[in-house]
Scaffold this motif. Structure first.
Motif, PDB file in Angstrom:
ATOM      1  N   ALA A   7      39.618  -8.765   2.545  1.00 59.85           N
ATOM      2  CA  ALA A   7      39.628  -8.829   3.821  1.00 59.85           C
ATOM      3  C   ALA A   7      38.388  -7.882   4.350  1.00 59.85           C
ATOM      4  CB  ALA A   7      40.724  -8.852   4.480  1.00 59.85           C
ATOM      5  N   ALA A   8      38.517  -6.656   4.114  1.00 62.98           N
ATOM      6  CA  ALA A   8      37.620  -5.578   4.388  1.00 62.98           C
ATOM      7  C   ALA A   8      36.270  -5.896   4.307  1.00 62.98           C
ATOM      8  CB  ALA A   8      37.970  -4.261   4.137  1.00 62.98           C
ATOM      9  N   VAL A   9      35.916  -6.317   3.018  1.00 61.70           N
ATOM     10  CA  VAL A   9      34.601  -6.803   2.646  1.00 61.70           C
ATOM     11  C   VAL A   9      34.098  -7.907   3.332  1.00 61.70           C
ATOM     12  CG1 VAL A   9      33.318  -7.433   0.658  1.00 61.70           C
ATOM     13  CG2 VAL A   9      34.956  -5.565   0.227  1.00 61.70           C
ATOM     14  N   ALA A  10      34.946  -8.900   3.564  1.00 64.11           N
ATOM     15  CA  ALA A  10      34.634 -10.204   4.249  1.00 64.11           C
ATOM     16  C   ALA A  10      34.252  -9.760   5.615  1.00 64.11           C
ATOM     17  CB  ALA A  10      35.601 -11.454   4.261  1.00 64.11           C
ATOM     18  N   LEU A  11      35.127  -8.865   6.095  1.00 66.40           N
ATOM     19  CA  LEU A  11      34.747  -8.322   7.677  1.00 66.40           C
ATOM     20  C   LEU A  11      33.210  -7.782   7.656  1.00 66.40           C
ATOM     21  CD1 LEU A  11      35.465  -7.963  10.605  1.00 66.40           C
ATOM     22  CD2 LEU A  11      36.945  -5.947   9.906  1.00 66.40           C
ATOM     23  N   PHE A  12      33.195  -6.801   6.632  1.00 64.24           N
ATOM     24  CA  PHE A  12      31.764  -6.007   6.567  1.00 64.24           C
ATOM     25  C   PHE A  12      30.513  -7.185   6.561  1.00 64.24           C
ATOM     26  CE2 PHE A  12      28.395  -4.248   4.351  1.00 64.24           C
ATOM     27  CZ  PHE A  12      28.262  -2.874   4.918  1.00 64.24           C
ATOM     28  N   ILE A  13      30.683  -8.091   5.679  1.00 65.16           N
ATOM     29  CA  ILE A  13      29.829  -9.018   5.631  1.00 65.16           C
ATOM     30  C   ILE A  13      29.360  -9.725   6.994  1.00 65.16           C
ATOM     31  CG2 ILE A  13      28.810 -11.067   4.209  1.00 65.16           C
ATOM     32  CD1 ILE A  13      30.297 -10.093   1.690  1.00 65.16           C
ATOM     33  N   LEU A 115      28.234  -1.328  -2.938  1.00 63.76           N
ATOM     34  CA  LEU A 115      28.214  -1.912  -1.505  1.00 63.76           C
ATOM     35  C   LEU A 115      27.142  -0.831  -0.616  1.00 63.76           C
ATOM     36  CD1 LEU A 115      28.759  -3.866   0.475  1.00 63.76           C
ATOM     37  CD2 LEU A 115      30.925  -2.461   1.159  1.00 63.76           C
ATOM     38  N   ILE A 116      27.303   0.529  -0.760  1.00 61.60           N
ATOM     39  CA  ILE A 116      26.740   1.693  -0.087  1.00 61.60           C
ATOM     40  C   ILE A 116      25.249   1.478  -0.682  1.00 61.60           C
ATOM     41  CG2 ILE A 116      26.363   4.070   0.116  1.00 61.60           C
ATOM     42  CD1 ILE A 116      29.420   4.404  -0.760  1.00 61.60           C
ATOM     43  N   LEU A 117      25.057   1.340  -2.103  1.00 64.68           N
ATOM     44  CA  LEU A 117      23.658   1.238  -2.391  1.00 64.68           C
ATOM     45  C   LEU A 117      22.888  -0.178  -1.986  1.00 64.68           C
ATOM     46  CD1 LEU A 117      21.648   2.604  -4.570  1.00 64.68           C
ATOM     47  CD2 LEU A 117      22.488   1.077  -6.277  1.00 64.68           C
ATOM     48  N   ALA A 118      23.580  -0.987  -1.793  1.00 62.66           N
ATOM     49  CA  ALA A 118      23.029  -2.127  -1.255  1.00 62.66           C
ATOM     50  C   ALA A 118      22.636  -2.140   0.208  1.00 62.66           C
ATOM     51  CB  ALA A 118      23.843  -3.447  -1.396  1.00 62.66           C
ATOM     52  N   ALA A 177      20.750  -0.097   9.020  1.00 61.35           N
ATOM     53  CA  ALA A 177      21.200   0.108   7.648  1.00 61.35           C
ATOM     54  C   ALA A 177      22.039   1.333   7.200  1.00 61.35           C
ATOM     55  CB  ALA A 177      20.040  -0.224   6.646  1.00 61.35           C
ATOM     56  N   TYR A 178      21.378   2.346   7.916  1.00 63.30           N
ATOM     57  CA  TYR A 178      22.301   3.739   7.834  1.00 63.30           C
ATOM     58  C   TYR A 178      23.591   3.548   8.388  1.00 63.30           C
ATOM     59  CZ  TYR A 178      18.554   6.694   6.380  1.00 63.30           C
ATOM     60  OH  TYR A 178      17.631   7.204   5.721  1.00 63.30           O
ATOM     61  N   TYR A 179      23.867   3.135   9.661  1.00 58.98           N
ATOM     62  CA  TYR A 179      25.192   2.523  10.084  1.00 58.98           C
ATOM     63  C   TYR A 179      25.946   1.835   9.303  1.00 58.98           C
ATOM     64  CZ  TYR A 179      23.295   4.128  14.688  1.00 58.98           C
ATOM     65  OH  TYR A 179      22.630   4.914  15.733  1.00 58.98           O
ATOM     66  N   PHE A 180      25.435   0.806   8.600  1.00 60.44           N
ATOM     67  CA  PHE A 180      26.458  -0.105   7.858  1.00 60.44           C
ATOM     68  C   PHE A 180      26.499   0.732   6.132  1.00 60.44           C
ATOM     69  CE2 PHE A 180      24.994  -3.442  10.728  1.00 60.44           C
ATOM     70  CZ  PHE A 180      26.381  -3.926  10.971  1.00 60.44           C
ATOM     71  N   ALA A 181      25.843   1.485   6.177  1.00 61.61           N
ATOM     72  CA  ALA A 181      25.943   2.404   4.872  1.00 61.61           C
ATOM     73  C   ALA A 181      27.071   3.399   5.063  1.00 61.61           C
ATOM     74  CB  ALA A 181      24.629   3.115   4.457  1.00 61.61           C
ATOM     75  N   LEU A 182      26.993   3.915   6.477  1.00 61.19           N
ATOM     76  CA  LEU A 182      28.150   4.783   6.487  1.00 61.19           C
ATOM     77  C   LEU A 182      29.618   4.036   6.592  1.00 61.19           C
ATOM     78  CD1 LEU A 182      26.675   6.957   9.275  1.00 61.19           C
ATOM     79  CD2 LEU A 182      27.499   8.046   7.082  1.00 61.19           C
ATOM     80  N   ALA A 183      29.488   2.914   7.167  1.00 58.60           N
ATOM     81  CA  ALA A 183      30.711   2.251   7.233  1.00 58.60           C
ATOM     82  C   ALA A 183      31.276   1.501   5.719  1.00 58.60           C
ATOM     83  CB  ALA A 183      30.493   0.800   8.047  1.00 58.60           C
ATOM     84  N   ALA A 184      30.241   1.320   5.001  1.00 64.02           N
ATOM     85  CA  ALA A 184      30.420   1.228   3.675  1.00 64.02           C
ATOM     86  C   ALA A 184      30.982   2.258   2.836  1.00 64.02           C
ATOM     87  CB  ALA A 184      29.212   0.662   2.831  1.00 64.02           C
TER      88      ALA A 184
END
Length: 236
Positions: A7-13, A115-118, A177-184
């Protein structure tokens, strides 16, 4: 992976892929910082074509390229660090897990690092494309003749604006992408952290586009520029 992880990954995507559509809707209804900056840069390129000495334009472009290069270099170091752990074997993964990450099976830890790497790789590609487009813009600026009455400078300014705006849009995507990398990275602490992190990143990005002091100031600048452009040339 547990159902909470999925669920968390789906929300992230959803947040990652849905950010641009949400921003487009907001830009049509209220305007956004990115949209306002597009007009500001368009005016800049139009003014550039009429300047006899374009030293200030070269300096501004150099600053933009240096900023993109700095972020790209930093991003590359982060990619090397994450990839070193992800592909460093079981010992590297167990050593990393021992420093405070949530105790999970190694395959799940690999998924979290992937996920962080992506996110970081996507950001690096955006920065690289931004730098290339900025270099194309530099070539356009250098190609504008200083004095040529037959040259359609208005059309050239619009064309230059159509080049620099995507270049700096790619730069913005790289920073995003930095923001989403921090979230990941928050996923390392657990799925609830990932969900909270991506919601916080999404909300912060939207606020900076709509309600931040910078967004309000640029909106005022755009209004002034639009009012000035609507006045037309002064009467003789």
């Amino acid at each position: 992976m547990s159902s909470l992880d999925w669920a968390a990954v789906a929300l992230f995507i959803l947040c990652w892929l849905g950010y641009e559509p949400v921003l487009r809707v907001l830009s049509r209804r209220f305007g956004t910082l990115n949209q306002d900056m597009e007009l500001v840069r368009q005016v800049w390129m139009s003014v550039m074509t009429r300047r006899e000495i374009r030293l200030v334009d070269s300096q501004l472009m150099g600053h933009s390229i240096n900023s993109a290069s700095f972020f790209a270099s930093t991003n590359l170091l982060l990619i090397a660090a994450v990839a070193g752990i992800l592909f460093g074997g079981e010992a590297a993964l167990r050593g990393f897990a021992a420093v405070g990450a949530e105790a999970v099976p190694l395959p799940l830890l690999e998924a979290k690092l992937a996920l962080i790497l992506a996110c970081l790789v996507r950001g690096l590609l955006d920065f690289i494309w931004s730098i290339r487009q900025l270099n194309y813009t530099l070539a356009v600026i250098g190609s504008v003749p200083e004095q040529d009455e037959a040259l359609d400078r208005a059309a050239l300014g619009r064309a230059a604006g159509d080049l620099i705006n995507p270049a700096l849009a790619s730069f913005s995507q790289g920073v995003r992408a930095y923001y989403f990398a921090l979230a990941a990275a928050a996923w390392l602490m657990g799925p609830l952290w990932l969900g909270a992190g991506v919601i916080a990143a999404f909300a912060l990005l939207i606020w900076r586009q709509e309600g931040s002091p910078a967004a309000r100031a640029i909106r005022k600048v755009r209004a002034v520029l639009e009012s000035e452009s609507g006045k037309g040339p002064p009467a003789p």
